[in-house]
Design a protein around this motif. Structure first.
Motif, PDB file in Angstrom:
ATOM      1  N   ARG A 182       0.746  -1.183   0.012  1.00 18.92           N
ATOM      2  CA  ARG A 182       0.039   0.086  -0.006  1.00 18.92           C
ATOM      3  C   ARG A 182       0.961   1.244  -0.077  1.00 18.92           C
ATOM      4  O   ARG A 182       0.591   2.057  -0.647  1.00 18.92           O
ATOM      5  CB  ARG A 182      -0.953  -0.080   1.135  1.00 18.92           C
ATOM      6  CG  ARG A 182      -1.871   1.047   1.406  1.00 18.92           C
ATOM      7  CD  ARG A 182      -3.151   1.037   0.291  1.00 18.92           C
ATOM      8  NE  ARG A 182      -2.901   1.555  -1.060  1.00 18.92           N
ATOM      9  CZ  ARG A 182      -3.632   1.360  -2.007  1.00 18.92           C
ATOM     10  NH1 ARG A 182      -4.595   0.605  -2.005  1.00 18.92           N
ATOM     11  NH2 ARG A 182      -3.306   2.007  -3.114  1.00 18.92           N
ATOM     12  N   ALA A 183       1.728   1.370   0.723  1.00 14.96           N
ATOM     13  CA  ALA A 183       2.755   2.572   1.025  1.00 14.96           C
ATOM     14  C   ALA A 183       3.347   2.706  -0.311  1.00 14.96           C
ATOM     15  O   ALA A 183       3.399   3.905  -0.595  1.00 14.96           O
ATOM     16  CB  ALA A 183       3.831   2.397   2.136  1.00 14.96           C
ATOM     17  N   SER A 184       3.807   1.821  -0.986  1.00 13.91           N
ATOM     18  CA  SER A 184       4.836   1.992  -2.091  1.00 13.91           C
ATOM     19  C   SER A 184       3.766   2.439  -3.175  1.00 13.91           C
ATOM     20  O   SER A 184       3.762   3.322  -4.112  1.00 13.91           O
ATOM     21  CB  SER A 184       5.489   0.874  -2.542  1.00 13.91           C
ATOM     22  OG  SER A 184       6.561   0.302  -1.522  1.00 13.91           O
ATOM     23  N   LEU A 185       2.472   1.636  -3.139  1.00 14.67           N
ATOM     24  CA  LEU A 185       1.480   2.035  -4.511  1.00 14.67           C
ATOM     25  C   LEU A 185       0.992   3.421  -4.350  1.00 14.67           C
ATOM     26  O   LEU A 185       0.648   4.095  -5.230  1.00 14.67           O
ATOM     27  CB  LEU A 185       0.624   0.843  -4.371  1.00 14.67           C
ATOM     28  CG  LEU A 185       1.093  -0.354  -4.944  1.00 14.67           C
ATOM     29  CD1 LEU A 185      -0.049  -1.493  -4.443  1.00 14.67           C
ATOM     30  CD2 LEU A 185       1.122  -0.394  -6.506  1.00 14.67           C
ATOM     31  N   ASP A 186       0.754   3.872  -2.862  1.00 16.85           N
ATOM     32  CA  ASP A 186       0.414   5.217  -2.794  1.00 16.85           C
ATOM     33  C   ASP A 186       1.343   6.225  -3.225  1.00 16.85           C
ATOM     34  O   ASP A 186       1.175   6.890  -3.915  1.00 16.85           O
ATOM     35  CB  ASP A 186       0.248   5.489  -1.502  1.00 16.85           C
ATOM     36  CG  ASP A 186      -1.212   4.810  -1.070  1.00 16.85           C
ATOM     37  OD1 ASP A 186      -1.989   4.458  -1.637  1.00 16.85           O
ATOM     38  OD2 ASP A 186      -1.516   4.620   0.304  1.00 16.85           O
ATOM     39  N   ALA A 187       2.632   5.752  -2.995  1.00 17.05           N
ATOM     40  CA  ALA A 187       3.826   7.025  -3.621  1.00 17.05           C
ATOM     41  C   ALA A 187       3.858   6.739  -4.956  1.00 17.05           C
ATOM     42  O   ALA A 187       4.065   7.834  -5.632  1.00 17.05           O
ATOM     43  CB  ALA A 187       5.130   6.335  -2.835  1.00 17.05           C
ATOM     44  N   ILE A 188       3.539   5.592  -5.693  1.00 12.06           N
ATOM     45  CA  ILE A 188       3.647   5.571  -7.125  1.00 12.06           C
ATOM     46  C   ILE A 188       2.613   6.521  -7.594  1.00 12.06           C
ATOM     47  O   ILE A 188       2.522   7.176  -8.635  1.00 12.06           O
ATOM     48  CB  ILE A 188       3.568   4.322  -7.579  1.00 12.06           C
ATOM     49  CG1 ILE A 188       4.567   3.566  -7.340  1.00 12.06           C
ATOM     50  CG2 ILE A 188       3.186   4.012  -9.123  1.00 12.06           C
ATOM     51  CD1 ILE A 188       4.830   2.051  -7.458  1.00 12.06           C
ATOM     52  N   GLU A 189       1.345   6.429  -7.081  1.00 14.19           N
ATOM     53  CA  GLU A 189       0.032   6.954  -7.528  1.00 14.19           C
ATOM     54  C   GLU A 189       0.376   8.471  -7.480  1.00 14.19           C
ATOM     55  O   GLU A 189      -0.036   9.275  -8.275  1.00 14.19           O
ATOM     56  CB  GLU A 189      -1.266   6.565  -6.943  1.00 14.19           C
ATOM     57  CG  GLU A 189      -1.686   5.285  -7.370  1.00 14.19           C
ATOM     58  CD  GLU A 189      -3.123   5.088  -6.925  1.00 14.19           C
ATOM     59  OE1 GLU A 189      -3.971   5.898  -6.684  1.00 14.19           O
ATOM     60  OE2 GLU A 189      -3.633   3.889  -6.986  1.00 14.19           O
ATOM     61  N   LYS A 190       0.870   9.020  -6.415  1.00 15.86           N
ATOM     62  CA  LYS A 190       1.168  10.367  -6.017  1.00 15.86           C
ATOM     63  C   LYS A 190       2.304  11.152  -7.122  1.00 15.86           C
ATOM     64  O   LYS A 190       2.363  11.990  -7.682  1.00 15.86           O
ATOM     65  CB  LYS A 190       1.640  10.709  -4.794  1.00 15.86           C
ATOM     66  CG  LYS A 190       1.817  12.106  -4.347  1.00 15.86           C
ATOM     67  CD  LYS A 190       2.095  11.973  -2.695  1.00 15.86           C
ATOM     68  CE  LYS A 190       2.316  13.454  -2.509  1.00 15.86           C
ATOM     69  NZ  LYS A 190       2.650  13.705  -0.798  1.00 15.86           N
ATOM     70  N   ARG A 191       3.107  10.186  -7.290  1.00 17.55           N
ATOM     71  CA  ARG A 191       4.404  10.685  -7.947  1.00 17.55           C
ATOM     72  C   ARG A 191       4.137  10.626  -9.615  1.00 17.55           C
ATOM     73  O   ARG A 191       4.647  11.431 -10.375  1.00 17.55           O
ATOM     74  CB  ARG A 191       5.586  10.004  -7.671  1.00 17.55           C
ATOM     75  CG  ARG A 191       6.938  10.218  -8.404  1.00 17.55           C
ATOM     76  CD  ARG A 191       7.961   9.522  -7.933  1.00 17.55           C
ATOM     77  NE  ARG A 191       9.433   9.732  -8.494  1.00 17.55           N
ATOM     78  CZ  ARG A 191      10.428   9.184  -8.272  1.00 17.55           C
ATOM     79  NH1 ARG A 191      10.666   8.514  -7.093  1.00 17.55           N
ATOM     80  NH2 ARG A 191      11.404   9.075  -9.085  1.00 17.55           N
ATOM     81  N   GLY A 218       1.161   9.475 -11.161  1.00 11.26           N
ATOM     82  CA  GLY A 218      -0.283   9.479 -11.736  1.00 11.26           C
ATOM     83  C   GLY A 218      -0.819   8.143 -12.056  1.00 11.26           C
ATOM     84  O   GLY A 218      -1.899   8.256 -13.000  1.00 11.26           O
ATOM     85  N   VAL A 219      -0.244   7.193 -12.045  1.00 12.37           N
ATOM     86  CA  VAL A 219      -0.741   5.885 -12.744  1.00 12.37           C
ATOM     87  C   VAL A 219      -1.411   5.240 -11.438  1.00 12.37           C
ATOM     88  O   VAL A 219      -0.723   4.781 -10.306  1.00 12.37           O
ATOM     89  CB  VAL A 219       0.571   5.122 -13.170  1.00 12.37           C
ATOM     90  CG1 VAL A 219       0.251   3.973 -13.880  1.00 12.37           C
ATOM     91  CG2 VAL A 219       1.201   5.980 -14.259  1.00 12.37           C
ATOM     92  N   PRO A 220      -2.347   4.449 -11.651  1.00 10.55           N
ATOM     93  CA  PRO A 220      -3.033   3.966 -10.633  1.00 10.55           C
ATOM     94  C   PRO A 220      -2.456   2.586 -10.196  1.00 10.55           C
ATOM     95  O   PRO A 220      -1.743   1.927 -11.037  1.00 10.55           O
ATOM     96  CB  PRO A 220      -4.580   3.336 -11.229  1.00 10.55           C
ATOM     97  CG  PRO A 220      -4.691   4.358 -12.446  1.00 10.55           C
ATOM     98  CD  PRO A 220      -3.326   4.816 -12.749  1.00 10.55           C
ATOM     99  N   ALA A 221      -2.388   2.194  -9.058  1.00 14.04           N
ATOM    100  CA  ALA A 221      -1.990   1.023  -8.327  1.00 14.04           C
ATOM    101  C   ALA A 221      -2.427  -0.171  -9.157  1.00 14.04           C
ATOM    102  O   ALA A 221      -1.219  -0.966  -9.231  1.00 14.04           O
ATOM    103  CB  ALA A 221      -2.076   1.139  -6.835  1.00 14.04           C
ATOM    104  N   THR A 222      -3.520  -0.255  -9.310  1.00 19.63           N
ATOM    105  CA  THR A 222      -4.204  -1.120  -9.935  1.00 19.63           C
ATOM    106  C   THR A 222      -3.670  -1.705 -11.571  1.00 19.63           C
ATOM    107  O   THR A 222      -3.316  -2.806 -11.824  1.00 19.63           O
ATOM    108  CB  THR A 222      -5.655  -1.341 -10.152  1.00 19.63           C
ATOM    109  OG1 THR A 222      -6.090   0.094 -10.786  1.00 19.63           O
ATOM    110  CG2 THR A 222      -6.293  -1.187  -8.853  1.00 19.63           C
TER     111      THR A 222
END
Length: 416
Positions: A116-125, A127-131
């Motif tokens: 979750r933490a890494s995927l949230d960082a990816i989405e924030k940085r 703009g690509v959804p975690a899914t």
């Protein structure tokens, strides 16, 4: 004079006996010697790229070509093309198989929480959804469970030597050496597909350097062992290819009965609202905002007029840059959706039959000859081939369904 001739004869005889006593050199050995010489000739390029002499010697010592790889051009043998990818030879129902999607979606839901933490960082940085990045990982290597079977360095070396894309793989070989020299991954762990794609999300060495991200902050980009790094690198690749934040990959729609399937090409793009006014209806009563309706989209009908239809956005084609196949994008996009909404496609796939690649290629040749098709002759029924088939069906007075069927093949054979 005679004594001189006798001496010459005796020398020739002795040399002949010497040659006869030497072990025979097989063509394969000669070829491998030429391969070794070819690899040695690449040292100046490797050095210029920052590869040390120690790394070059260590990794190329004993390196042999793998002539069993596909896509090679070997003297005395017929050309071998790329293997038939499932994306291009299976019908959609077989490729986007419900059992596979359901299993991977369930695992993806678990991984959404684990990372979750890494995927949230990816989405924030990015703009690509975690899914989306999880779905790419799931499709490429089954979330890391699929062990890629080839030695990456051997693959790219062989392809650089006798492949159909020598120049490209020459670069990949140099960069694979550079990766090994940096010590991020061992030779044993740097396995790949037959085409040299490596890591959790299957990057070529050049893609590693273009898109690699050190998300976990340990000072190295590790797409072989670090899930955060691999997923962030996949997101960076999508961004570098034009990903638009906040935009869906596609919308499933019900097409009107009079749909012209020849419009299903990337060049025919309209605002989604215009498609809706022409009779395309979002499935399951989905309501699209004014901003969504203003976005441009193309029509996609993977089975011609049969099966589901989609309005595809720019992000659809960005995912397609990862793997140039409509079914690949459908798999990734649908898997991403299923991680949050457990619903299959609203319209079921039809029981369509896929023709052999040789038959599809014969169709492409005929369509090219009569001026309806201008793309590759590859035996793959992609968007452009399906649209050209529809145009041919119009001309020939056949049912227009944009699908490569036996009926169309027979019609073309009769015309020829």
């Amino acid at each position: 004079m005679n004594r001189l001739l006798d001496l010459t004869f005796l020398r020739a005889l002795a040399f002949g006996l010497l040659l006869a006593s030497l072990p025979a050199v097989s063509p394969a050995r000669a070829a491998d010697a030429a391969f070794t010489q070819f690899i040695a000739s690449l040292w100046p390029e490797a050095q210029a790229a920052g590869v040390s002499r120690e790394t070059f010697d260590r990794e190329t010592r004993g390196l042999e070509p793998d002539y069993k790889l596909p896509d090679l051009i070997l003297p005395g043998r017929p050309k071998t093309g790329a293997p038939a990818q499932a994306e291009f030879v299976q019908v959609p129902a077989d490729y986007v198989r419900e059992a596979s999607i359901a299993r991977l979606a369930g695992e993806g839901q678990r991984l959404l929480q684990k990372y979750r933490a890494s995927l949230d960082a990816i989405e924030k940085r990015f703009g690509v959804p975690a899914t989306i990045v999880l779905a790419i990982w799931g499709r490429e290597t089954d979330y890391g469970r699929y062990a890629l079977p080839y030695d990456t360095l051997r693959v790219v070396a062989t392809q650089a030597y006798v492949g159909r894309r020598k120049d490209q793989y020459r670069t990949e070989f140099i960069l694979a050496l550079k990766i090994l020299g940096e010590g991020v991954v061992t030779r044993k762990a740097m396995t790949s597909s037959w085409a040299g794609a490596t890591g959790y999300t299957q990057f070529l060495p050049s893609e590693y350097y273009k898109h690699g991200v050190d998300l976990d902050g340990d000072g190295k980009v590790d797409i072989w062992h670090s899930v955060p790094d691999a997923l962030a690198s996949a997101a960076q690749q999508l961004v570098n290819k034009g990903w638009q934040p906040g935009v869906r990959w596609a919308y499933e729609v019900t097409a009107p009965g009079n749909v012209d399937c020849t419009m299903g090409v990337p060049e025919v793009t309209k605002p989604i609202g215009e498609w809706l006014r022409a009779g395309f209806v979002p499935v399951r009563g989905q309501k699209l905002s004014a901003a969504e309706q203003a976005r441009p989209a193309s029509l996609l009908q993977p089975e011609g007029i049969y099966g589901p239809a989609f309005l595809t956005t720019q992000n659809y084609f960005v995912i397609k840059e990862y793997n140039f196949s409509d079914l690949y994008v459908l798999f990734v996009g649908h898997l991403a959706d299923r991680m949050t909404v457990a619903l299959p496609f609203a319209t079921p796939w039809s029981a369509s039959k896929q023709l052999r690649s040789t038959d599809v290629e014969a169709m492409q040749r005929h369509l090219t000859k009569i001026g309806l098709y201008k793309d590759k002759l590859d035996g793959k029924a992609g968007m452009l081939t399906r649209a050209a088939l529809g145009a041919y069906q119009k001309q020939a007075g056949l049912k227009v369904d944009c699908w490569p069927s036996e009926t169309v093949l027979r019609a073309m054979s009769s015309a020829r």
